[in-house]
Scaffold this motif. Structure first.
Motif, PDB file in Angstrom:
ATOM      1  N   GLY A 108       0.795  -1.227   0.000  1.00  0.00           N
ATOM      2  CA  GLY A 108       0.000   0.000   0.000  1.00  0.00           C
ATOM      3  C   GLY A 108       0.827   1.275   0.000  1.00  0.00           C
ATOM      4  N   PRO A 109       1.696   1.468   0.982  1.00  0.00           N
ATOM      5  CA  PRO A 109       2.496   2.700   0.988  1.00  0.00           C
ATOM      6  C   PRO A 109       3.497   2.770  -0.161  1.00  0.00           C
ATOM      7  CG  PRO A 109       3.161   1.238   2.767  1.00  0.00           C
ATOM      8  CD  PRO A 109       1.899   0.676   2.209  1.00  0.00           C
ATOM      9  N   ARG A 110       3.942   1.626  -0.673  1.00  0.00           N
ATOM     10  CA  ARG A 110       4.868   1.651  -1.804  1.00  0.00           C
ATOM     11  C   ARG A 110       4.164   2.139  -3.072  1.00  0.00           C
ATOM     12  NH1 ARG A 110       9.627  -1.822  -1.254  1.00  0.00           N
ATOM     13  NH2 ARG A 110       9.362  -2.581  -3.401  1.00  0.00           N
ATOM     14  N   LEU A 111       2.891   1.839  -3.212  1.00  0.00           N
ATOM     15  CA  LEU A 111       2.140   2.378  -4.342  1.00  0.00           C
ATOM     16  C   LEU A 111       2.039   3.897  -4.242  1.00  0.00           C
ATOM     17  CD1 LEU A 111      -0.735  -0.251  -4.630  1.00  0.00           C
ATOM     18  CD2 LEU A 111       1.106   0.134  -6.289  1.00  0.00           C
ATOM     19  N   ILE A 112       1.820   4.395  -3.034  1.00  0.00           N
ATOM     20  CA  ILE A 112       1.753   5.844  -2.833  1.00  0.00           C
ATOM     21  C   ILE A 112       3.095   6.484  -3.184  1.00  0.00           C
ATOM     22  CG2 ILE A 112       1.436   7.667  -1.128  1.00  0.00           C
ATOM     23  CD1 ILE A 112      -1.120   6.173  -1.909  1.00  0.00           C
ATOM     24  N   ALA A 113       4.196   5.871  -2.752  1.00  0.00           N
ATOM     25  CA  ALA A 113       5.521   6.409  -3.072  1.00  0.00           C
ATOM     26  C   ALA A 113       5.767   6.402  -4.576  1.00  0.00           C
ATOM     27  CB  ALA A 113       6.595   5.586  -2.352  1.00  0.00           C
ATOM     28  N   SER A 114       5.307   5.358  -5.261  1.00  0.00           N
ATOM     29  CA  SER A 114       5.473   5.287  -6.719  1.00  0.00           C
ATOM     30  C   SER A 114       4.729   6.415  -7.412  1.00  0.00           C
ATOM     31  CB  SER A 114       4.978   3.932  -7.235  1.00  0.00           C
ATOM     32  OG  SER A 114       5.721   2.864  -6.685  1.00  0.00           O
ATOM     33  N   PHE A 115       3.496   6.671  -6.987  1.00  0.00           N
ATOM     34  CA  PHE A 115       2.731   7.764  -7.585  1.00  0.00           C
ATOM     35  C   PHE A 115       3.378   9.114  -7.275  1.00  0.00           C
ATOM     36  CE2 PHE A 115      -0.927   4.738  -7.795  1.00  0.00           C
ATOM     37  CZ  PHE A 115      -1.205   4.905  -9.144  1.00  0.00           C
ATOM     38  N   ALA A 116       3.911   9.261  -6.064  1.00  0.00           N
ATOM     39  CA  ALA A 116       4.565  10.524  -5.702  1.00  0.00           C
ATOM     40  C   ALA A 116       5.757  10.808  -6.610  1.00  0.00           C
ATOM     41  CB  ALA A 116       5.013  10.483  -4.239  1.00  0.00           C
ATOM     42  N   SER A 117       6.453   9.765  -7.042  1.00  0.00           N
ATOM     43  CA  SER A 117       7.633   9.959  -7.897  1.00  0.00           C
ATOM     44  C   SER A 117       7.271  10.529  -9.267  1.00  0.00           C
ATOM     45  CB  SER A 117       8.370   8.627  -8.066  1.00  0.00           C
ATOM     46  OG  SER A 117       7.659   7.735  -8.907  1.00  0.00           O
ATOM     47  N   LEU A 118       6.012  10.450  -9.668  1.00  0.00           N
ATOM     48  CA  LEU A 118       5.608  10.996 -10.965  1.00  0.00           C
ATOM     49  C   LEU A 118       5.741  12.513 -10.999  1.00  0.00           C
ATOM     50  CD1 LEU A 118       2.421   8.852 -11.718  1.00  0.00           C
ATOM     51  CD2 LEU A 118       4.772   8.449 -12.461  1.00  0.00           C
ATOM     52  N   SER A 119       5.788  13.159  -9.830  1.00  0.00           N
ATOM     53  CA  SER A 119       5.964  14.619  -9.811  1.00  0.00           C
ATOM     54  C   SER A 119       7.285  15.022 -10.451  1.00  0.00           C
ATOM     55  CB  SER A 119       5.898  15.145  -8.372  1.00  0.00           C
ATOM     56  OG  SER A 119       7.090  14.833  -7.663  1.00  0.00           O
ATOM     57  N   MET A 120       8.276  14.127 -10.393  1.00  0.00           N
ATOM     58  CA  MET A 120       9.573  14.423 -11.010  1.00  0.00           C
ATOM     59  C   MET A 120       9.455  14.480 -12.521  1.00  0.00           C
ATOM     60  SD  MET A 120      11.852  11.841  -8.661  1.00  0.00           S
ATOM     61  CE  MET A 120      11.354  11.523  -6.965  1.00  0.00           C
ATOM     62  N   VAL A 121       8.641  13.595 -13.086  1.00  0.00           N
ATOM     63  CA  VAL A 121       8.429  13.588 -14.538  1.00  0.00           C
ATOM     64  C   VAL A 121       7.728  14.874 -14.969  1.00  0.00           C
ATOM     65  CG1 VAL A 121       7.330  12.367 -16.457  1.00  0.00           C
ATOM     66  CG2 VAL A 121       8.317  11.065 -14.553  1.00  0.00           C
ATOM     67  N   VAL A 122       6.673  15.248 -14.232  1.00  0.00           N
ATOM     68  CA  VAL A 122       5.926  16.459 -14.565  1.00  0.00           C
ATOM     69  C   VAL A 122       6.820  17.690 -14.457  1.00  0.00           C
ATOM     70  CG1 VAL A 122       3.966  17.904 -13.902  1.00  0.00           C
ATOM     71  CG2 VAL A 122       3.755  15.413 -13.835  1.00  0.00           C
ATOM     72  N   THR A 123       7.618  17.762 -13.408  1.00  0.00           N
ATOM     73  CA  THR A 123       8.487  18.914 -13.219  1.00  0.00           C
ATOM     74  C   THR A 123       9.534  19.007 -14.318  1.00  0.00           C
ATOM     75  OG1 THR A 123       8.198  18.724 -10.819  1.00  0.00           O
ATOM     76  CG2 THR A 123      10.012  20.082 -11.599  1.00  0.00           C
ATOM     77  N   ALA A 124      10.143  17.861 -14.662  1.00  0.00           N
ATOM     78  CA  ALA A 124      11.130  17.866 -15.743  1.00  0.00           C
ATOM     79  C   ALA A 124      10.509  18.374 -17.039  1.00  0.00           C
ATOM     80  CB  ALA A 124      11.694  16.461 -15.927  1.00  0.00           C
ATOM     81  N   TRP A 125       9.274  17.956 -17.322  1.00  0.00           N
ATOM     82  CA  TRP A 125       8.581  18.420 -18.527  1.00  0.00           C
ATOM     83  C   TRP A 125       8.440  19.948 -18.521  1.00  0.00           C
ATOM     84  CZ3 TRP A 125       6.351  16.652 -23.066  1.00  0.00           C
ATOM     85  CH2 TRP A 125       5.456  17.517 -23.672  1.00  0.00           C
ATOM     86  N   HIS A 126       7.994  20.493 -17.398  1.00  0.00           N
ATOM     87  CA  HIS A 126       7.760  21.935 -17.337  1.00  0.00           C
ATOM     88  C   HIS A 126       9.058  22.729 -17.391  1.00  0.00           C
ATOM     89  CE1 HIS A 126       3.432  22.046 -16.982  1.00  0.00           C
ATOM     90  NE2 HIS A 126       3.467  21.087 -16.071  1.00  0.00           N
ATOM     91  N   PHE A 127      10.129  22.205 -16.803  1.00  0.00           N
ATOM     92  CA  PHE A 127      11.427  22.864 -16.968  1.00  0.00           C
ATOM     93  C   PHE A 127      11.790  22.928 -18.447  1.00  0.00           C
ATOM     94  CE2 PHE A 127      12.775  22.183 -12.424  1.00  0.00           C
ATOM     95  CZ  PHE A 127      13.151  23.498 -12.196  1.00  0.00           C
TER      96      PHE A 127
END
Length: 510
Positions: A108-127
């Motif tokens: 359960g918490p590992r799924l949450i951590a995996s979804f949280a890591s997607l913020s890095m992809v979004v941020t890289a895109w916007h940079f």
């Protein structure tokens, strides 16, 4: 109020008003789907990088739900805060309800951590989007597929989780600033500070960059930070702790008293050496990409170097400590490598220009795949699998009523099933002052309190004769083959043994 831009020389490319969401963000949505497909399955892979992801975050959250659990010295000495365990308690409860027996509580918490890591992809895109669509695509793809980022994504550790909020803060605090961006950026940096205060020097790079040309930006930045810190203080109070006492105690124990050095030390250049080992020949491409990336996002590289330099001054080193630096460098390299797309488009014949972007993106994919499959990384992928398998087997054993850990390299055993063993755990450890070199006699004297033992196969002759080996596994963290030894019969649960695991950890100050 709109203030001056921070010192990050990124050219903003205007977007046509008529451009639809699908046209503008279609590539980003595709990359998010790819990132999800790469990361979410790893949440079910019972790989454990370090004991901390179990005993510093998941076990405390498990205890918050009213269960018994292992209490390490960090929690006894009060150097940890309850913010992350409090956040994990909900996913653990839900996971355990959906899949009892430890499996759901782990995933359960590992799924949450995996979804949280997607913020890095979004941020890289916007940079990257500040420069061109090609820069956005290449930078986001690099973060999506880079092997280290994929590997760390599902692990319940403070480093990747803090990075997942620092990256959006870095984006908000660069480029064109506004009061709302400053407040939100300050709030996210403060959240990262609470989760991983050792990242404060790197975070300060972005805070200083936002205030460099206009000191008035400091006020909304601080206001956002104080809002987050107030919530963190409230969580401390909710759990009966003095607000931020954990921070003072942590600095005393680890930075002043150097307590962490008891768990290993390494020279100052260890992080650079390890990065070169993991990146191998790809370093020859990463360095020129970073050189070009400096033109677009110097603060990302500065923050990465500051973070590595700070952690290099601390004697105890673990590669996960500089995870933030790895992400920042990959984004900067992605932005730099996207320049090659433009160069190839300018110099290639018209019929071949459309190959420029696939070539650069394909290079990132091939580099990541090849580096993830090296023997060096193989050892990381299998960390904790043996321990997890033994613990999971125990949790599914209907006759299991008590466990003893015997003569293992560490007095506790992480694993997927550890969270919901639900039975007493004892530890017979050679360094325990009560053992005094008499482990075989002690385990025989207390054997009625447990009917399962996990210990090295090489010590099987020291165990009582009515315990026989069942399943064995290589404990990859210590390269020791350990087995489950079982006897028939029940356990004397009324016994008050001095070898219960938490009592042993107190005596060993673990």
């Amino acid at each position: 109020m709109t203030s001056n831009a921070a010192i990050l020389p990124i050219v903003t490319v205007p977007t046509a008003k008529s451009e639809t969401f699908a046209v503008r963000y279609g590539s980003l949505c595709g990359l998010l789907l790819l990132a999800t497909a790469l990361r979410l399955p790893l949440a079910f892979w019972p790989n454990v990088i370090h004991n901390d992801e179990i005993y510093q975050y998941l076990e405390p959250a498990w205890r918050l739900l009213g269960h018994q659990g292992v209490v390490t010295w960090e929690w006894r000495d009060g150097i940890r805060n309850w913010f992350l365990p409090t956040l994990f308690a909900g996913p653990i409860a839900l996971g355990d309800w959906l899949a009892p027996g430890g499996w759901g509580a782990f995933v359960g918490p590992r799924l949450i951590a995996s979804f949280a890591s997607l913020s890095m992809v979004v941020t890289a895109w916007h940079f990257g989007e500040r420069i061109s669509r090609a820069h956005a695509t290449v930078a986001a793809l690099a973060v999506t597929v880079w092997f280290e980022l994929v590997y760390f994504a599902p692990h319940t550790l403070s480093e990747p989780l803090a990075t997942a909020v620092i990256l959006p803060a870095a984006y908000l605090l660069t480029g064109q600033l506004s009061r709302s961006r400053l407040v939100m950026g300050g709030a996210l940096l403060a959240l990262a500070f609470v989760w991983r205060f050792q990242y404060a020097p790197a975070s300060a790079v972005f805070a200083l960059g936002a205030c460099w040309r206009d000191r008035r930006n400091a006020l909304p930045l601080i206001a956002g930070g104080l809002a987050t810190l107030t919530i963190a203080a409230g969580i401390d109070v909710l759990h009966g702790s003095t607000p931020f006492a954990w921070l003072i105690l942590n600095i005393q124990q680890n930075l002043l008293h150097d307590r962490a050095s008891e768990f290993g030390v390494a020279p100052a250049f260890a992080y650079v050496t390890l990065m070169l080992s993991l990146w191998s020949g790809a370093t020859l491409l990463m360095l020129p990409a970073l050189w070009r990336g400096w033109r677009h996002a110097p603060l990302l590289i500065v923050a990465a170097v500051v973070n590595i330099a700070f952690h290099s001054m601390i004697a105890h080193k673990e590669y996960r400590f500089i995870f933030l630096s790895i992400v920042l460098l990959v984004i900067a390299a992605g932005l730099g490598s996207a320049d090659w797309v433009q160069l190839m488009r300018q110099r290639a014949p018209r019929a071949r220009r459309y190959w420029a972007l696939p070539i650069v993106c394909g290079t990132w994919v091939l580099l990541s795949l090849s580096l993830s499959a090296t023997r060096f990384m193989h050892d990381y992928w299998v960390l904790g699998l043996g321990e997890a398998n033994l613990a999971a087997d125990l949790s599914a054993d209907p006759e299991f009523c008590g466990l003893a850990l015997y003569g293992l390299p560490a007095p506790f055993l992480p694993g997927r099933g550890q969270l919901a063993l639900g039975r007493p755990v004892y530890s017979f450890y050679p360094s325990d002052p009560l053992a005094k070199g008499q482990l075989p006699a002690l385990v025989k004297r207390h054997q009625q309190e447990f009917n399962r033992i996990i210990g090295p196969m090489t010590l099987a002759s020291e165990l009582p004769s009515d315990f026989s080996p069942r399943g064995c596994a290589l404990m990859s963290s210590d390269h020791v083959t350990a087995c489950v030894f079982a006897r028939r019969g029940t356990c004397d649960l009324a016994a008050t043994s001095p070898f219960k695991i938490n009592d042993v950890l107190v005596r060993l100050n673990y």
